[in-house]
Scaffold this motif. Structure first.
Motif, PDB file in Angstrom:
ATOM      1  N   GLY A 185       0.790  -1.227   0.000  1.00 30.01           N
ATOM      2  CA  GLY A 185       0.000   0.000   0.000  1.00 30.01           C
ATOM      3  C   GLY A 185       0.819   1.272   0.000  1.00 30.01           C
ATOM      4  O   GLY A 185       0.296   2.350   0.310  1.00 30.01           O
ATOM      5  N   ARG A 186       2.083   1.214  -0.364  1.00 27.95           N
ATOM      6  CA  ARG A 186       2.909   2.415  -0.453  1.00 27.95           C
ATOM      7  C   ARG A 186       4.099   2.131  -1.367  1.00 27.95           C
ATOM      8  O   ARG A 186       4.432   0.975  -1.634  1.00 27.95           O
ATOM      9  CB  ARG A 186       3.393   2.887   0.916  1.00 27.95           C
ATOM     10  N   THR A 187       4.724   3.211  -1.819  1.00 28.74           N
ATOM     11  CA  THR A 187       5.825   3.086  -2.766  1.00 28.74           C
ATOM     12  C   THR A 187       7.161   3.236  -2.058  1.00 28.74           C
ATOM     13  O   THR A 187       7.251   3.788  -0.957  1.00 28.74           O
ATOM     14  CB  THR A 187       5.719   4.152  -3.874  1.00 28.74           C
ATOM     15  N   LEU A 188       8.191   2.763  -2.715  1.00 25.53           N
ATOM     16  CA  LEU A 188       9.541   2.878  -2.176  1.00 25.53           C
ATOM     17  C   LEU A 188       9.986   4.333  -2.232  1.00 25.53           C
ATOM     18  O   LEU A 188       9.875   4.991  -3.276  1.00 25.53           O
ATOM     19  CB  LEU A 188      10.502   2.007  -2.990  1.00 25.53           C
ATOM     20  N   ASN A 189      10.498   4.808  -1.129  1.00 29.28           N
ATOM     21  CA  ASN A 189      10.930   6.204  -1.055  1.00 29.28           C
ATOM     22  C   ASN A 189      12.373   6.319  -1.560  1.00 29.28           C
ATOM     23  O   ASN A 189      13.322   6.550  -0.798  1.00 29.28           O
ATOM     24  CB  ASN A 189      10.814   6.700   0.388  1.00 29.28           C
ATOM     25  N   LEU A 190      12.519   6.121  -2.870  1.00 32.81           N
ATOM     26  CA  LEU A 190      13.835   6.112  -3.510  1.00 32.81           C
ATOM     27  C   LEU A 190      13.809   6.960  -4.770  1.00 32.81           C
ATOM     28  O   LEU A 190      12.762   7.075  -5.427  1.00 32.81           O
ATOM     29  CB  LEU A 190      14.244   4.679  -3.892  1.00 32.81           C
ATOM     30  N   THR A 191      14.940   7.541  -5.103  1.00 27.24           N
ATOM     31  CA  THR A 191      15.056   8.194  -6.411  1.00 27.24           C
ATOM     32  C   THR A 191      15.032   7.116  -7.498  1.00 27.24           C
ATOM     33  O   THR A 191      15.194   5.923  -7.213  1.00 27.24           O
ATOM     34  CB  THR A 191      16.366   8.984  -6.518  1.00 27.24           C
ATOM     35  N   ASP A 192      14.831   7.539  -8.737  1.00 24.60           N
ATOM     36  CA  ASP A 192      14.786   6.570  -9.835  1.00 24.60           C
ATOM     37  C   ASP A 192      16.087   5.780  -9.923  1.00 24.60           C
ATOM     38  O   ASP A 192      16.074   4.560 -10.155  1.00 24.60           O
ATOM     39  CB  ASP A 192      14.528   7.294 -11.160  1.00 24.60           C
ATOM     40  N   GLN A 193      17.219   6.481  -9.733  1.00 25.18           N
ATOM     41  CA  GLN A 193      18.503   5.793  -9.812  1.00 25.18           C
ATOM     42  C   GLN A 193      18.680   4.812  -8.652  1.00 25.18           C
ATOM     43  O   GLN A 193      19.213   3.707  -8.832  1.00 25.18           O
ATOM     44  CB  GLN A 193      19.650   6.812  -9.804  1.00 25.18           C
ATOM     45  N   ALA A 194      18.216   5.203  -7.471  1.00 28.14           N
ATOM     46  CA  ALA A 194      18.327   4.310  -6.317  1.00 28.14           C
ATOM     47  C   ALA A 194      17.406   3.104  -6.470  1.00 28.14           C
ATOM     48  O   ALA A 194      17.758   1.991  -6.071  1.00 28.14           O
ATOM     49  CB  ALA A 194      17.991   5.072  -5.040  1.00 28.14           C
ATOM     50  N   ARG A 195      16.243   3.321  -7.058  1.00 28.43           N
ATOM     51  CA  ARG A 195      15.328   2.196  -7.294  1.00 28.43           C
ATOM     52  C   ARG A 195      15.968   1.186  -8.240  1.00 28.43           C
ATOM     53  O   ARG A 195      15.894  -0.023  -8.015  1.00 28.43           O
ATOM     54  CB  ARG A 195      14.012   2.718  -7.869  1.00 28.43           C
ATOM     55  N   ARG A 196      16.593   1.699  -9.286  1.00 29.17           N
ATOM     56  CA  ARG A 196      17.288   0.814 -10.227  1.00 29.17           C
ATOM     57  C   ARG A 196      18.418   0.072  -9.518  1.00 29.17           C
ATOM     58  O   ARG A 196      18.613  -1.132  -9.731  1.00 29.17           O
ATOM     59  CB  ARG A 196      17.851   1.649 -11.381  1.00 29.17           C
ATOM     60  N   ALA A 197      19.159   0.783  -8.661  1.00 23.98           N
ATOM     61  CA  ALA A 197      20.254   0.142  -7.927  1.00 23.98           C
ATOM     62  C   ALA A 197      19.729  -0.958  -7.007  1.00 23.98           C
ATOM     63  O   ALA A 197      20.355  -2.015  -6.869  1.00 23.98           O
ATOM     64  CB  ALA A 197      21.018   1.187  -7.119  1.00 23.98           C
TER      65      ALA A 197
END
Length: 438
Positions: A185-197
């Protein structure tokens, strides 16, 4: 029939459930990845459509769905799902499993026996499955991370179809991440680059990704975390590498072929992958020397010296400094001219030696230390090459009954180009001498 996926028991509803368990697919259609075996034209898709499930070996890295697929196969074919692990199961346990499956079959229901880490069973234990597979008591589904052709008996392999499961791609892992966010019910609090990492940290392992996501979602953060902040909080997963298993041979093969293919960047990459996996640099030093002998050889005779010096440097400096010397040898080998002419000549000569048996050398090149040997013709007619024109007699040095072969055929590359000129020069002189003698 009991629902294999029913978890609504008093103890389980109150206990926290890991995210990986909560997201366990309830049907094969929900499985992310492995479309090459689960699709309509894939082997499992065809089996299920025909209503005939054979014994299987699921071979693939961790976290790609082997256990989940086995559970769902049992569910969709109305087979009783029995799961054991080769690590914890002995012969008495196997007997109980087989007896229960026989009783179940007498009552009209089949058994899908899922064996995790099946490669850990010894030969006798593996053989114990055979009669129960043959009479239909069980449908065996074995899971292994090791190459079945190395680890499983030929009898098991002949009675089961091997299906290769693949590491999840970045796109498939991203789908899994989106499913996890929906569940939580919530999204990862990461930048796009951090999400990819984060996705890359999972290294193709879906279970690892869900565990990482669960950790990240538990953090109390303000602004989205960037790559540096993420990597400080999480340890990158160690690359899959078994120094005694198939991955060891896969990576050294990749390194060797990259060197042979004159690609220094790829060669350095695979060299580094093996070091990151914990490979002994001395093993790599030995293999680099082998590459110099086998693939470069006389096209660049210095290559062997470069490898030996790099090896010696490593022995004196150790890690990590000595690994740089080996890396430089990798670069040198990749860029060196290549030839296998010496290797081919050696194999051809060995084959000729086996076929010719015990043929003696021609008598004119034998020494005659005794008068009897002189009387037998030993050494008679020998031409001393230093006394011959051009320092070359052109005599025959093969057995008298053997037609002269040509083993060594140097290529027109590197230093071997010069050796090719020399072989052609001596071949011309030999033909000239032989013509004058006839």
């Amino acid at each position: 029939m009991p629902d294999l996926f029913d978890t609504d028991t008093p103890t389980e509803t109150t206990a926290p459930r890991p995210l990986a368990d909560r997201l366990r697919p309830q049907s094969l259609a929900q499985v992310i990845g492995q479309s090459h075996i689960l699709g309509d034209e894939g082997p499992l898709g065809v089996m299920l459509a025909s209503g005939s499930l054979s014994s299987l070996i699921l071979w693939g890295p961790p976290g790609v769905g082997k256990t989940t697929i086995a559970r769902l196969l049992a569910h969709e074919t109305d087979l009783y799902f029995e799961q054991i692990s080769a690590i914890f199961t002995g012969v008495p346990d196997l007997r109980k499993v087989f007896d229960a499956a026989k009783l179940r079959r007498q009552n009209g229901r089949g058994t899908l026996l899922f064996v995790d880490e099946i490669h850990r069973f010894n030969k006798a234990q593996q053989d114990s499955f055979l009669p129960h597979m043959e009479d239909g008591t069980i449908v065996l589904v074995g899971a292994t991370t090791e190459n079945p052709s190395f680890e499983l008996n030929a009898a098991i392999m002949s009675r089961a179809q091997v299906l290769v499961l693949e590491r999840l791609t970045i796109e498939e892992l991203e789908k899994l991440a989106l499913r996890a966010e929906t569940e939580m019910g919530r999204t990862l609090n990461l930048t796009d680059q951090a999400r990819r990492a984060l996705v890359e940290m999972a290294d193709g392992d879906g279970r690892t990704l869900l565990n990482l996501i669960e950790q990240v979602l538990a953090w109390k953060t303000g602004a989205p975390l960037d790559v540096d902040a993420l990597t400080k909080r999480l340890m990158r997963r160690a690359a899959k590498y078994d120094k005694s298993g198939e991955e060891h041979y896969n990576l050294i093969s990749a390194l060797h072929k990259s060197v042979r293919g004159s690609d220094p960047d790829a060669a350095l990459y695979w060299y580094s992958r093996m070091l990151e996996g914990g490979e002994d640099p001395r093993y790599l030093a030995r293999r680099l020397l082998r590459m110099a002998v086998e693939d470069i050889a006389l096209a660049d005779p210095q290559a062997q010296s470069i490898c030996l010096h790099a090896w010696e440097t490593y022995e004196r400096l150790g890690s990590p400094e000595g690994e740089l010397a080996l890396a430089q040898a990798v670069i040198y080998l990749a860029l060196a001219p290549k030839t296998n002419a010496g290797y081919v000549a050696y194999k051809a000569a060995r084959n000729a030696a086996r076929q010719s048996g015990s043929e003696p050398p021609p008598k004119h090149i034998l020494n005659a230390p005794t008068s009897m040997m002189k009387d037998q013709g030993y050494g008679a007619g020998y031409a001393y090459d230093h006394d011959a024109e051009d320092g070359f007699s052109g005599q025959n040095y093969f057995p008298d009954t053997m037609q002269r072969p040509t083993f060594y055929k140097p290529v027109d590359r590197g230093f071997e180009r010069d050796l090719k000129k020399r072989t052609e020069y001596f071949a011309g002189l030999r033909a000239k001498r032989n013509a004058s003698q006839n």
